[in-house]
Write an enzyme that holds these catalytic residues in place. Structure first.
Site, PDB file in Angstrom:
ATOM      1  N   GLU A 172      20.933  57.871  51.710  1.00 18.52           N
ATOM      2  CA  GLU A 172      20.790  56.491  52.188  1.00 18.52           C
ATOM      3  C   GLU A 172      22.016  56.068  53.014  1.00 18.52           C
ATOM      4  O   GLU A 172      22.717  55.109  52.691  1.00 18.52           O
ATOM      5  CB  GLU A 172      20.561  55.536  51.022  1.00 18.52           C
ATOM      6  CG  GLU A 172      19.209  55.722  50.361  1.00 18.52           C
ATOM      7  CD  GLU A 172      18.865  54.648  49.345  1.00 18.52           C
ATOM      8  OE1 GLU A 172      17.673  54.374  49.142  1.00 18.52           O
ATOM      9  OE2 GLU A 172      19.799  54.081  48.730  1.00 18.52           O
TER      10      GLU A 172
ATOM     11  N   GLU B  60      12.316  58.646  48.532  1.00 20.00           N
ATOM     12  CA  GLU B  60      12.390  57.877  47.287  1.00 20.00           C
ATOM     13  C   GLU B  60      11.311  56.809  47.277  1.00 20.00           C
ATOM     14  O   GLU B  60      11.156  56.058  48.243  1.00 20.00           O
ATOM     15  CB  GLU B  60      13.749  57.180  47.135  1.00 20.00           C
ATOM     16  CG  GLU B  60      14.935  58.082  47.005  1.00 20.00           C
ATOM     17  CD  GLU B  60      16.235  57.306  46.797  1.00 20.00           C
ATOM     18  OE1 GLU B  60      16.162  56.126  46.372  1.00 20.00           O
ATOM     19  OE2 GLU B  60      17.306  57.862  47.059  1.00 20.00           O
TER      20      GLU B  60
END
Length: 390
Positions: free
Chosen positions: A178, A287
């Site tokens: 991320e 995710e």
């Protein structure tokens, strides 16, 4: 009754409806297949907590109550990939689980033995790395950009050599986790006055280490950011990385997409369709997750509460959980030209540990797991097998 009071009452009622039937014991979960989904489509799960959970004594059970290895349960219900994070020196960072290269190798061996493939997720930190935290490892502290590029390169290559020596190379590698706001702060932080040049150099160092070891490019490489439905964000980030800084030698754009934080799956599908064509990359949801209950089973507050349930748009139940995952899979599978390659569920096993004492045994995620409070598999696991047309 005043208008705002009426709206407040309606909103509360909506949350109650979504939260209804939160027990895993409800009617059997039903999942509509996604037309055209192939065997190669990634139906994966991040199981980075597994070694620490097992060490703490957690046991997992099939739906009928039979105790089984968690990976075997996953395999039974159609999971074909796992994802594992790697922290540099977890003892220096703290947080959920202490996953390092040694533990990741052990789980990789188990997954490969079951015929599953593996994505390694390099955080380049001693602890959690995400848009709000990209903490430089203690051993790299105060290093300048040239030193950090060497650090990233060497750590990546040495880790993969460690796996290669055991004939356990992963099938995919993620350079950073991320990294929407950069990595290895403050040197690689975004936005930056150098238009992301330093950050791009760090990413390039990790990619080059993979390609040096894997000259045939058999191991896919991924760049992963969050907010999977935010198309403008993806243009800003990847225009800077690819177009202006020339970092092109990777295969997959990975996204995080949680329906209760990131909106509707239609926005996800539109974003993935656009960026796969714009940048010529495969796309993958690295995710996702959804809650099956609002109950809390330890003293750690849950991340998925009535507020998130109200925003998520699905019932808080195993059926709602399975439907949410199915819809994310459908959005990825709809990307043209087969560029939507799959979905990973984040930490389906992070259940609460009874009488947990240490911080890394507490879970704010247990009501987003795919096991109940006793470690018994929920029927929502069926989404991984039933989503594929037979």
């Amino acid at each position: 009754m005043k208008l705002r009071e009426w709206k407040k009452m309606l909103a509360g009622a909506a949350v109650l409806v979504l939260a209804a039937a939160a027990s895993p014991a409800e009617a059997a979960v039903s999942v509509d297949p996604v037309p055209g989904m192939t065997d190669s489509f990634i139906r994966g799960a991040d199981v980075s907590m597994l070694p620490d959970l097992e060490r703490a004594g957690v046991k997992f059970y099939d739906m009928d109550g039979t105790q089984m290895d968690e990976l075997a349960i996953m395999k039974k219900y159609g999971v074909n990939w796992i994802r594992l994070r790697i922290w540099n020196h977890p003892s220096q960072g703290g947080g959920g689980g202490a996953m390092n290269a040694k533990k990741a190798l052990g789980v990789t061996k188990r997954a490969h033995a079951l015929g599953m493939k593996v994505l390694l997720d390099f955080h380049y930190s001693d602890t959690w790395a995400d848009p709000g935290h990209q903490i430089t490892p203690t051993s790299w502290k105060n290093h300048n950009i040239e030193q950090l590029k060497a650090d990233v390169h060497d750590f990546t290559r040495e880790t993969l050599e460690y796996f290669a020596d055991e004939d356990e190379l992963p099938e995919m590698v993620q350079i950073g986790n991320e990294i929407t706001n950069g990595m290895l702060w403050p040197v690689g932080q975004l936005p930056a006055k150098d238009d992301g040049r330093a950050f791009a150099g760090l990413v390039e160092a990790g990619l080059s280490a993979v390609h040096e070891l894997d000259k045939a490019h058999a191991v896919k490489t991924m760049i992963h950011i969050d907010r999977g439905g935010d198309n403008a964000l993806y243009h800003r980030f990847f225009d800077q990385l690819i177009t202006r800084n020339g970092v092109r030698d990777f295969d997959v754009i990975g996204v995080s997409f949680y329906p209760f934080w990131n909106g509707r799956t239609k926005a996800l599908e539109e974003n993935l369709t656009d960026i796969s064509a714009r940048y010529g990359k495969e796309v993958c949801v690295a995710e996702t997750a959804y809650g099956f209950t609002l109950d809390n089973y330890d003293r750690q507050g849950n991340l998925f509460t009535a507020k998130e349930a109200g925003m998520g748009g699905y019932r808080v139940s195993p059926q709602g959980q399975a439907q949410a995952v199915r819809d994310v899979m459908a959005a990825v599978a709809a990307v043209p030209d087969g560029r939507g390659i799959g979905v990973f569920y984040w930490e389906p096993d992070w259940v609460a540990i009874p009488d947990a004492v240490r911080d890394n045994q507490l879970s704010g995620w247990e009501n987003l797991a795919l096991f109940d409070k006793n470690g018994r598999a929920l029927e929502s696991w069926k989404v991984f097998s039933d989503v594929q047309s037979r």
